[in-house]
Design a protein around this motif. Structure first.
Motif, PDB file in Angstrom:
ATOM      1  N   LEU A 244       8.377   1.599   4.244  1.00  0.00           N
ATOM      2  CA  LEU A 244       8.466   0.276   4.861  1.00  0.00           C
ATOM      3  C   LEU A 244       9.810   0.083   5.551  1.00  0.00           C
ATOM      4  CD1 LEU A 244       7.546  -2.673   5.290  1.00  0.00           C
ATOM      5  CD2 LEU A 244       8.441  -3.185   3.006  1.00  0.00           C
TER       6      LEU A 244
ATOM      7  N   LYS B  58       3.484  -5.212   0.857  1.00  0.00           N
ATOM      8  CA  LYS B  58       4.159  -4.343   1.831  1.00  0.00           C
ATOM      9  C   LYS B  58       3.532  -4.492   3.209  1.00  0.00           C
ATOM     10  CE  LYS B  58       4.396   0.524   3.093  1.00  0.00           C
ATOM     11  NZ  LYS B  58       3.499   0.380   4.238  1.00  0.00           N
ATOM     12  N   SER B  59       2.191  -4.465   3.283  1.00  0.00           N
ATOM     13  CA  SER B  59       1.512  -4.592   4.574  1.00  0.00           C
ATOM     14  C   SER B  59       1.780  -5.949   5.212  1.00  0.00           C
ATOM     15  CB  SER B  59       0.008  -4.391   4.383  1.00  0.00           C
ATOM     16  OG  SER B  59      -0.272  -3.110   3.855  1.00  0.00           O
TER      17      SER B  59
ATOM     18  N   GLU C 291       5.429  -6.080   6.639  1.00  0.00           N
ATOM     19  CA  GLU C 291       5.572  -5.290   7.865  1.00  0.00           C
ATOM     20  C   GLU C 291       4.904  -5.977   9.053  1.00  0.00           C
ATOM     21  OE1 GLU C 291       4.765  -0.689   9.397  1.00  0.00           O
ATOM     22  OE2 GLU C 291       4.188  -1.324   7.375  1.00  0.00           O
TER      23      GLU C 291
ATOM     24  N   SER D 245       6.494   3.956  -0.956  1.00  0.00           N
ATOM     25  CA  SER D 245       6.030   2.937  -0.007  1.00  0.00           C
ATOM     26  C   SER D 245       7.174   2.059   0.459  1.00  0.00           C
ATOM     27  CB  SER D 245       4.937   2.084  -0.657  1.00  0.00           C
ATOM     28  OG  SER D 245       3.839   2.867  -1.055  1.00  0.00           O
ATOM     29  N   LEU D 246       8.123   1.783  -0.434  1.00  0.00           N
ATOM     30  CA  LEU D 246       9.270   0.964  -0.059  1.00  0.00           C
ATOM     31  C   LEU D 246      10.134   1.683   0.966  1.00  0.00           C
ATOM     32  CD1 LEU D 246      10.926  -1.603  -0.511  1.00  0.00           C
ATOM     33  CD2 LEU D 246      12.063  -0.451  -2.416  1.00  0.00           C
TER      34      LEU D 246
ATOM     35  N   LEU E 111      13.153  -7.011  -2.361  1.00  0.00           N
ATOM     36  CA  LEU E 111      12.090  -6.032  -2.133  1.00  0.00           C
ATOM     37  C   LEU E 111      11.674  -5.351  -3.438  1.00  0.00           C
ATOM     38  CD1 LEU E 111      13.251  -4.357   1.213  1.00  0.00           C
ATOM     39  CD2 LEU E 111      11.259  -5.821   0.871  1.00  0.00           C
TER      40      LEU E 111
ATOM     41  N   ILE F  37       7.039  -2.930  -5.245  1.00  0.00           N
ATOM     42  CA  ILE F  37       6.460  -1.972  -4.304  1.00  0.00           C
ATOM     43  C   ILE F  37       6.843  -0.564  -4.751  1.00  0.00           C
ATOM     44  CG2 ILE F  37       6.394  -1.237  -1.889  1.00  0.00           C
ATOM     45  CD1 ILE F  37       7.156  -4.073  -1.102  1.00  0.00           C
TER      46      ILE F  37
END
Length: 455
Positions: free
Chosen positions: A107, A141-142, A145, A103-104, A94, A99
């Protein structure tokens, strides 16, 4: 007779022996149940506790906030059964996507399933073979997810990217769309094409469509028949032409996010608004259409802080100056009101003037003065939000600043250290002094006769 006695004695002895063995067996079982069984849960609890400590240490080492650890681990018990080494490898993957830290963390909290090592290994290989210019870490990230929640494999994602490219979008636009609306991965080409045809049908050119998708990619998720066309009819009902509508959408694509009936409510509110002419001219400076959308943004802002829509419109009705302030400035004032001044957001319904005054020149200086006097015990009563905002500058100065010289520097205006700057050069008044003419005896005589006639 002897036989009967011996038989009875034998039975009694057999019963005693059986009872003794049974008691011995029961005592052994009871000793085992009280000695061995409680040890297993204690060892299991200790092992779980150690596992939680290991997980917490691992997450903290990779930047996870300690304030969120307890709540995160208590909601995701499956992590206690996972392999620590694989979890660490997942965190390394990750981080390799670059990221941002916040934001990480978001997530992992929203979708802890992304810590699955096999899942991340598959996507790491997919992204390494994937070429997309302007791909951002937030887009990754998007995608992670969305793919974890809906079990999307890399091949399906790459096919969706090819569909967007086939519609004529450059890689930068594709990246923005996936980042802002990852649900586009689940849509087919015909559904996306219908949304684009709607924009083209109201006269938005190709570069304008590209701007709309970059600024508001969530537009692709709206239905054409049940959302976009009724919204267009609502705009036309109030007399706006298609040219005006398309021009305003290009300027502010978030106009398409308005719910049905929301624009009508905002526009009727503006048309019945009563305020001073300069304030109304400032509100309508960019046109009536844009003014209605600005009202919508401020209503949404107030609702995010706990007010219902009726209360939000009531605040704007009582304090129209708040419509002139930017949404970021309103949020700044409300954050200061809640977190620093310790007032409830619903106080705005009673004192809407708070949103209409200047933050730097009025709110902060007055708050500093009141807090200083409160800390020194100089206030004989509690000063509420109304007493802080409603008094004029001069009245507030006479009440709380003038009797206490220490507060002069905090307040600034009217204090002795602040010198009022003259608007004109010194001596300029002499140029505007009227010229004196000599008075003759005849003029004096005429003046006396005129005054006597009045008497």
């Amino acid at each position: 007779m002897a036989i009967r006695i011996s038989t009875r004695t034998t039975v009694i002895r057999f019963t005693e022996i059986f009872t003794a063995k049974r008691n011995q067996t029961f005592s052994n079982q009871s000793s085992q149940s009280f000695s061995t069984n409680p040890i297993k849960p204690r060892f299991s609890q200790q092992s779980q506790y150690r596992k939680q400590i290991s997980l917490a240490t691992l997450l903290q080492r990779y930047g996870f906030p300690s304030s969120l650890l307890h709540n995160f681990l208590s909601k995701n018990h499956f992590l206690l059964n996972s392999n620590i080494q694989e979890l660490e490898k997942s965190l390394v993957i990750l981080l390799s996507f670059k990221i941002p830290q916040n934001s990480l963390v978001s997530l992992i909290c929203d979708c802890p399933g992304v810590l699955d090592f096999q899942f991340l290994k598959k996507w790491e290989m997919g992204f390494s073979n994937f070429v997309l210019l302007s791909s951002s870490p937030l887009m990754i990230k998007s995608v992670l997810e969305q793919s974890k929640r809906f079990q999307i494999d890399p091949d399906s994602f790459f096919n969706s990217v090819d569909v967007l490219r086939g519609l004529g979008f450059i890689d930068g636009t594709v990246s923005k769309v996936i980042e802002g609306f990852p649900g586009v991965i689940l849509m087919n080409g015909k559904e996306i094409q219908r949304r684009l045809e709607f924009l083209a049908g109201i006269g938005i050119p190709r570069d304008g469509i590209d701007r709309v998708l970059r600024s508001f990619p969530g537009f692709i998720g709206f239905g054409v028949e049940d959302r976009l066309k009724p919204l267009l009819y609502e705009f036309k009902y109030f007399g706006f032409s298609v040219d005006v509508i398309s021009r305003e959408i290009i300027k502010e694509p978030r106009i398409l996010s308005m719910e049905l009936g929301e624009f009508s409510q905002c526009l009727e509110f503006l048309r019945t608004l009563k305020c001073r002419v300069p304030i109304k001219e400032k509100i309508f400076s960019e046109g009536e259409f844009r003014a209605g959308f600005e009202v919508k943004l401020r209503v949404d802002c107030l609702c995010r802080y706990g007010l219902i829509r009726r209360e939000a419109f009531e605040v704007l009705w009582k304090e129209p100056r708040s419509i002139m302030y930017k949404v970021g400035e309103i949020e700044r004032k409300i954050e200061f009101l809640i977190h620093r001044m310790k007032f409830n957001s619903r106080c705005l319904v009673e004192v809407p003037e708070y949103l209409g005054v200047n933050f730097e020149k009025q709110i902060i200086p007055r708050y500093n003065v009141i807090e200083y006097l409160r800390s020194k015990g100089g206030l004989g009563y509690e000063v509420g939000l109304k007493g802080l905002v409603k008094p004029s500058r001069l009245r507030f100065y006479n009440l709380y600043v003038k009797p206490y010289p220490d507060c002069a520097k905090m307040f600034g205006r009217f204090s002795g250290d602040v010198k009022a700057q003259s608007r004109h050069p010194v001596g300029l008044w002499k140029l505007f002094k009227p010229q004196r003419y000599p008075e003759s005896k005849e003029d004096v005589k005429n003046t006396k006769l005129f005054m006597e006639s009045l008497g």
